[in-house]
Design an enzyme around this catalytic site. Sequence first.
Site, short mmCIF file in Angstrom:
data_model
loop_
_atom_site.label_atom_id
_atom_site.label_comp_id
_atom_site.label_asym_id
_atom_site.label_seq_id
_atom_site.Cartn_x
_atom_site.Cartn_y
_atom_site.Cartn_z
N GLY A 196 -23.50 -162.23 -0.30
CA GLY A 196 -22.46 -162.75 0.57
C GLY A 196 -21.12 -162.93 -0.12
O GLY A 196 -20.15 -163.35 0.51
N HIS A 197 -21.00 -162.61 -1.40
CA HIS A 197 -19.76 -162.88 -2.16
C HIS A 197 -19.43 -161.73 -3.08
O HIS A 197 -19.63 -161.84 -4.28
CB HIS A 197 -19.94 -164.17 -2.97
CG HIS A 197 -18.64 -164.75 -3.45
ND1 HIS A 197 -18.07 -164.46 -4.68
CD2 HIS A 197 -17.81 -165.64 -2.86
CE1 HIS A 197 -16.95 -165.15 -4.83
NE2 HIS A 197 -16.77 -165.87 -3.75
N PHE A 198 -18.96 -160.73 -2.73
CA PHE A 198 -18.67 -160.16 -1.42
C PHE A 198 -19.44 -158.85 -1.34
O PHE A 198 -19.42 -158.11 -2.32
CB PHE A 198 -17.17 -159.92 -1.26
CG PHE A 198 -16.34 -161.17 -1.43
CD1 PHE A 198 -16.21 -162.07 -0.38
CD2 PHE A 198 -15.72 -161.46 -2.63
CE1 PHE A 198 -15.44 -163.21 -0.53
CE2 PHE A 198 -14.96 -162.61 -2.79
CZ PHE A 198 -14.82 -163.49 -1.73
N VAL B 233 -18.32 -160.20 -6.52
CA VAL B 233 -17.62 -161.02 -7.51
C VAL B 233 -18.44 -162.30 -7.70
O VAL B 233 -18.80 -162.95 -6.71
CB VAL B 233 -16.19 -161.37 -7.04
CG1 VAL B 233 -15.52 -162.34 -8.01
CG2 VAL B 233 -15.34 -160.11 -6.87
#
Length: 160
Positions: free
Chosen positions: A62-64, A69
Site C-alpha cells: 500500500g506504500h506505494f 517506498v
Amino acid sequence: MDVTTEEQKVPGKVPDLDILRIMQMIPHRYPMLLIDKVVDIVPGESCTGIKNVTINEPFFTGHFPQKPVMPGVMIVEAMAQTSAVLVMHTLGESAEGKLVYFMSIEEAKFRRPVVPGDRVEIKVQKIQNRRNVWKFKGEGWVEGQLCAEATYAAMIVMDS
C-alpha cells in the site's frame, strides 16, 4: 571442540548479532521486526543495525504499489529497534525481552527514499541515559548516502 571465529579473537571486539540473537533480545516479530543484524557494537555507546529491504515487506502493498517506498516511520522504528538491542546488550540477560516504549521523537528528517533492494545501515549513538530512560541519535544510510535521521527517547519497562 571449541570453535572460535577470527572476530571473537580480537580483544574488546563484540561479536555481531544475527537475527536469532536479536529475537532473543527484543520482543518484536514479523511483520514488525525491522532489523536483520547488528554490527559494530560498543556496549553502552553505539552500534549499527542492518535492514535488507525487499519487495516482500508488507507495507509495500500500500506504500506505494506503483513505486514502492519504505515509510519513514518504519525507518525510525528500525532505529528504535537497533537502539533497543544496544540497551539489552548493555544491560545484560536480565533485561532481554523487556518492552521498550518510545517517549519522544524529535528532529526526524527524511532525505532520500528507501526502496526494495536497498541495504540500510542504521547507526545509533547513545546521547544519554538516566535510570530506565535512554536518548539516542539515529541515522539511516544507503550506499553512503544519509536517507533518514532522528533523535528519540525511549523507556525500558523492567517489570514487564
